[in-house]
Scaffold this motif. Sequence first.
Motif, PDB file in Angstrom:
ATOM      1  N   THR A 111     -23.921 -26.444  18.231  1.00 26.79           N
ATOM      2  CA  THR A 111     -24.049 -27.863  17.896  1.00 26.79           C
ATOM      3  C   THR A 111     -24.554 -28.651  19.090  1.00 26.79           C
ATOM      4  O   THR A 111     -25.418 -29.531  18.953  1.00 26.79           O
ATOM      5  CB  THR A 111     -22.686 -28.410  17.433  1.00 26.79           C
ATOM      6  OG1 THR A 111     -22.274 -27.700  16.261  1.00 26.79           O
ATOM      7  CG2 THR A 111     -22.763 -29.893  17.104  1.00 26.79           C
TER       8      THR A 111
ATOM      9  N   GLU B 126     -28.173 -30.790  19.679  1.00 25.89           N
ATOM     10  CA  GLU B 126     -28.225 -32.185  20.089  1.00 25.89           C
ATOM     11  C   GLU B 126     -29.108 -32.371  21.328  1.00 25.89           C
ATOM     12  O   GLU B 126     -29.855 -33.357  21.420  1.00 25.89           O
ATOM     13  CB  GLU B 126     -26.816 -32.714  20.348  1.00 25.89           C
ATOM     14  CG  GLU B 126     -26.759 -34.142  20.870  1.00 25.89           C
ATOM     15  CD  GLU B 126     -27.272 -35.216  19.906  1.00 25.89           C
ATOM     16  OE1 GLU B 126     -27.115 -36.412  20.217  1.00 25.89           O
ATOM     17  OE2 GLU B 126     -27.820 -34.864  18.831  1.00 25.89           O
TER      18      GLU B 126
ATOM     19  N   ARG C  90     -32.594 -32.367  19.997  1.00 25.01           N
ATOM     20  CA  ARG C  90     -32.944 -33.621  19.334  1.00 25.01           C
ATOM     21  C   ARG C  90     -33.146 -34.748  20.332  1.00 25.01           C
ATOM     22  O   ARG C  90     -34.128 -35.489  20.272  1.00 25.01           O
ATOM     23  CB  ARG C  90     -31.822 -34.036  18.366  1.00 25.01           C
ATOM     24  CG  ARG C  90     -32.114 -35.333  17.604  1.00 25.01           C
ATOM     25  CD  ARG C  90     -30.843 -36.022  17.123  1.00 25.01           C
ATOM     26  NE  ARG C  90     -30.044 -36.570  18.206  1.00 25.01           N
ATOM     27  CZ  ARG C  90     -30.259 -37.739  18.787  1.00 25.01           C
ATOM     28  NH1 ARG C  90     -31.271 -38.508  18.418  1.00 25.01           N
ATOM     29  NH2 ARG C  90     -29.481 -38.147  19.784  1.00 25.01           N
TER      30      ARG C  90
ATOM     31  N   ARG D  88     -22.515 -34.057  17.212  1.00 22.52           N
ATOM     32  CA  ARG D  88     -23.285 -34.595  16.079  1.00 22.52           C
ATOM     33  C   ARG D  88     -23.409 -33.540  14.976  1.00 22.52           C
ATOM     34  O   ARG D  88     -23.746 -32.383  15.238  1.00 22.52           O
ATOM     35  CB  ARG D  88     -24.674 -35.026  16.559  1.00 22.52           C
ATOM     36  CG  ARG D  88     -25.465 -35.811  15.511  1.00 22.52           C
ATOM     37  CD  ARG D  88     -26.851 -36.166  16.049  1.00 22.52           C
ATOM     38  NE  ARG D  88     -26.785 -37.092  17.169  1.00 22.52           N
ATOM     39  CZ  ARG D  88     -26.754 -38.411  17.047  1.00 22.52           C
ATOM     40  NH1 ARG D  88     -26.762 -38.967  15.836  1.00 22.52           N
ATOM     41  NH2 ARG D  88     -26.710 -39.184  18.124  1.00 22.52           N
TER      42      ARG D  88
ATOM     43  N   ASN E  94     -27.462 -32.408  11.914  1.00 20.80           N
ATOM     44  CA  ASN E  94     -28.504 -32.727  12.883  1.00 20.80           C
ATOM     45  C   ASN E  94     -29.792 -31.985  12.513  1.00 20.80           C
ATOM     46  O   ASN E  94     -30.122 -30.948  13.086  1.00 20.80           O
ATOM     47  CB  ASN E  94     -28.027 -32.336  14.288  1.00 20.80           C
ATOM     48  CG  ASN E  94     -28.977 -32.794  15.374  1.00 20.80           C
ATOM     49  OD1 ASN E  94     -30.040 -33.330  15.108  1.00 20.80           O
ATOM     50  ND2 ASN E  94     -28.593 -32.555  16.610  1.00 20.80           N
TER      51      ASN E  94
END
Length: 427
Positions: free
Chosen positions: A303, A307, A310, A363, A366
Amino acid sequence: MNSADITPPMSPQRAREIASALDLRALPPEFYANPFPVYAALRDSEPVRRMPDGSFFLTRYADLVAVYRDAHAFSSDKKVEFTPKYGEGSPLLAHHTTSLVFNDPPLHTRVRKLMMGALTRRAIAEMEPGLVTLVDGLLDRIEARGGGDLVEDFASAIPVEIIGNLLGVPHAERGPLRDWSLAILGALEPKLTPDQEERGNRSVTEMLAYLKGLVAQRRLHPGDPEHDVLTRLIQGEQGGEQLTEQELLQNCIFILNAGHETTTNLIGNALVALQEWPGQLDWLLRTIGPRPDWQALEPLLSTAVDEFLRFESSNQLGNRRAVQAVEVGGVRLEPGALVTLCIGAANRDPAQFERPDDLRLDRVNNRHLAFGFGIHQCAGLSLARLEGRVAIGRFLARFPRYRLTQPPVRGGRARFRGFLHAPFAVA
């Protein structure tokens, strides 16, 4: 050192000024340092912007997804775009118009299928022990010196070794790979300087000469096609069509370049970003704990890696060419229209992501576009995620209180966002 030394702020007025006159061939220095306010200004005022050269610049998430999905209306073939840029007969033109990423089916389909056969879930899982050994060895050397450079001494060394292993490049011959990669990918910048062009052409020529010898040796002594991408590309599919010599060589260059640059940027960007977001660093360190159970931590680290991808995408820009009349974001594009897909802007689109300018390592949902989308989604995404998890997780477990000792130096490129240098010390 404070966070302003890393990503300097930009006033809304200055962002609007740059956006209103945006030309990828003439970008101001502050854009390279922090393009995200400019992207936000474009999303608000002109999300499908007509550029000075007649092309279109897209900044909304939904518009990028629409283009990625429509492989019939939008071509990835770059012959029309790159021939005037590089010149007929140039090494750069031959490479960038033959590689997987800049082609449409059927070449794209054939090469991707062969490549994916050696990047199965099982094959990638089998790489993890060797990757852990590699990363721990790099961390040992960093500890002995009390620090180093996040890029030179850590981030860039990991993908060179992993991709070198995939293609079976002897360890003693891996020295030039990073410089070749930086030069060839640097020539993809919107504005090509004479020096970039010369270095790019020379690097393609030198890399081809090296790979011809490597391929000849592999033909005589094949590896295991389940793990050796080069052997798999040479042999092709059983009973199927084989790649030509040029298709084979140029896509070996692509594999080395694509696997190196983007993963280097992922790791370097992540470790620098954590210095800007100490609250997120503390949260991640508390979660990892002093004696990590790496298997249990895999979902959390996955995860976090997504992020990082991104928040500051390694690859900020993509390109397509309309092959038929089509509408995007309410704007009609005629056949032949060139389109720049701003991945960095789409991944900060508030219509898709809550508080998009915040780094939030927990987040969920995503669905970033750092790996692209559709038939051209990155073939090595699972490998890149594995490298990110292992590199970032083990670095933080070993050096939880690392600190930058000088402002990091950006690569100075619009397409690929990363650092050239990031000096640091460990406690």
